[in-house]
Design a protein around this motif. Structure first.
Motif, PDB file in Angstrom:
ATOM      1  N   CYS A 295      14.593  36.915   1.905  1.00  0.00           N
ATOM      2  CA  CYS A 295      14.421  36.325   0.576  1.00  0.00           C
ATOM      3  C   CYS A 295      14.074  37.425  -0.435  1.00  0.00           C
ATOM      4  O   CYS A 295      13.969  38.598  -0.082  1.00  0.00           O
TER       5      CYS A 295
ATOM      6  N   THR B  36      11.265  38.012  -1.893  1.00  0.00           N
ATOM      7  CA  THR B  36       9.973  38.649  -1.589  1.00  0.00           C
ATOM      8  C   THR B  36      10.094  39.630  -0.431  1.00  0.00           C
ATOM      9  O   THR B  36       9.372  40.627  -0.386  1.00  0.00           O
ATOM     10  N   CYS B  37      10.999  39.343   0.523  1.00  0.00           N
ATOM     11  CA  CYS B  37      11.253  40.317   1.601  1.00  0.00           C
ATOM     12  C   CYS B  37      11.723  41.641   0.997  1.00  0.00           C
ATOM     13  O   CYS B  37      11.345  42.715   1.456  1.00  0.00           O
TER      14      CYS B  37
ATOM     15  N   CYS C  80       6.636  38.728   5.410  1.00  0.00           N
ATOM     16  CA  CYS C  80       6.899  38.195   4.068  1.00  0.00           C
ATOM     17  C   CYS C  80       5.969  37.031   3.744  1.00  0.00           C
ATOM     18  O   CYS C  80       5.867  36.080   4.511  1.00  0.00           O
TER      19      CYS C  80
ATOM     20  N   CYS D 207       8.623  33.823   3.293  1.00  0.00           N
ATOM     21  CA  CYS D 207       9.339  33.368   4.503  1.00  0.00           C
ATOM     22  C   CYS D 207       8.409  33.173   5.685  1.00  0.00           C
ATOM     23  O   CYS D 207       8.509  32.209   6.417  1.00  0.00           O
TER      24      CYS D 207
HETATM   25 ZN    ZN Z   1      11.018  36.570   2.616  1.00  0.00          ZN
END
Ligand code: ZN
Length: 347
Positions: free
Chosen positions: A172, A174-175, A249, A252
């Motif tokens: 995602c 944020t990852c 993360c 996630c």
């Molecule tokens: Zn993520």
């Protein structure tokens, strides 16, 4: 053959492409997409998805049209600018002339944590046509929490990037980027400018990903971050398949959604490329534009239509929307904008 089949004539060249086919076309017709922002990227996304026959498009944009938008926002023309229309309204009118078989729902609003769940309640995909990371992290929170795919895209100068997020499958946002960059630390359309061709490239890459997702072809979705720099002629694709294993993360892996819960995110937004600041409040309220027009009549020239009111005063233009939001043009300083707003509109 039903009427609906007959209406598919217009998509014949697209259906002839075997991986999409008539089966994919039927799925597109039954699909619903939320387009977040209808500026430069959003213009290309909206027209491509409408022409392709995506059955329902909800187009949300907080802004109104200005002449300097026309260089890159290909959905609009000088008449739209002269009418002073919100972009979502002008977009819907144009798109209905392009494809009357699909449903278009324009929403003049600023996407934030108070309204995104409702705006995304019934859609199959979220499409990023925004110009800021706050909204993108908000979209990412919503997408992962509610398991809705989303397609990120962003451009500045002659460079752009895009990535598709299939929650709990691909990495995602944020990852990839753990935190949103602090305000003022990244270049904007104001400082770095923006060239239209890079917008068209990135939006087209986003649009094909949306068509893959909605036509039942997720296996064809890109698993890479694609970065293009069109002035220096560089195109890079960065593999992301190991990223989910490499990072812990917040979104996630830990299921934390601070943007969606309103614990992150501000109430003022500097508008990219506009020398303007938007002011909004967590609690929504209706503003009587009629009453406000009367109040402001002695202050300076006031223009209005059914969606907004615009006051010119000193070197500023104050635009107030019916939902209480305001855009202060003539400054990129939130504090100055708050002052102007408080002075003429009140808090
Ligand atoms: Zn993520």
């Amino acid at each position: 053959m039903t009427d609906r089949d007959d209406n598919f004539d217009r998509y014949v060249r697209q259906m002839r492409y075997a991986p999409l086919g008539e089966r994919g076309q039927r799925k597109l017709a039954q699909s619903r997409a939320l387009l977040c922002g209808c500026g430069a990227l959003g213009s290309v996304l909206a027209t491509t998805l409408a022409r392709a026959g995506v059955g329902f498009l909800r187009i949300v944009d907080r802004d109104f049209l200005e002449l300097n938008n026309l260089q890159r926002q290909v959905l609009y023309d000088e008449q739209d600018v002269a009418a002073g229309l919100p972009k979502a309204i002008a977009a819907a009118a144009k798109l209905r002339r392009i494809n009357s078989q699909i449903e278009i729902e324009p929403v003049v609003a600023d996407i934030d944590h108070t309204n995104l769940v409702e705006l995304a309640r019934d859609v199959n995909v979220l499409v990023d046509g925004t110009d800021n990371f706050e909204t993108r992290f908000l979209l990412n929170d919503l997408a992962v929490k509610h398991d809705v795919p989303w397609v990120y895209g962003g451009c500045i100068g002659a460079e752009g990037q895009t990535m598709t997020i299939l929650p709990h499958d691909t990495p995602c946002l944020t990852c990839l980027v753990q935190e949103a960059p602090p305000p003022g630390t990244t270049p904007t359309c104001d400082t770095a400018g923006i060239l239209a061709p890079v917008v068209n490239v990135i939006a087209s890459l986003q649009a094909i990903e949306v068509l893959k997702i909605l036509s039942g072809n997720r296996q064809a979705v890109s698993r890479q971050l694609t970065v293009v720099e069109l002035w220096e002629n560089r195109i890079r694709q960065i593999k992301l398949n190991k990223l989910r294993d490499q990072v812990d993360c917040r979104t996630c892996d830990r299921g934390e959604y601070p943007w969606l819960e309103g614990r992150l995110g501000s109430q003022t937004a500097v508008l990219c490329g506009r020398n303007a600041v938007q002011l909004s409040r967590p609690e929504r309220y209706e503003t009587s534009l009629d009453a406000l027009a009367e109040t402001l009549a002695g202050v300076g020239p006031v223009e209005r239509n059914q969606y907004l009111l615009r006051l010119s005063v000193d070197s500023y233009v104050v635009t107030v929307f019916a939902d209480g939001r305001a855009i202060i043009s003539g400054t990129d300083d939130p504090a100055t904008a708050r002052t102007v707003y408080a002075k003429y509109v009140g808090t």
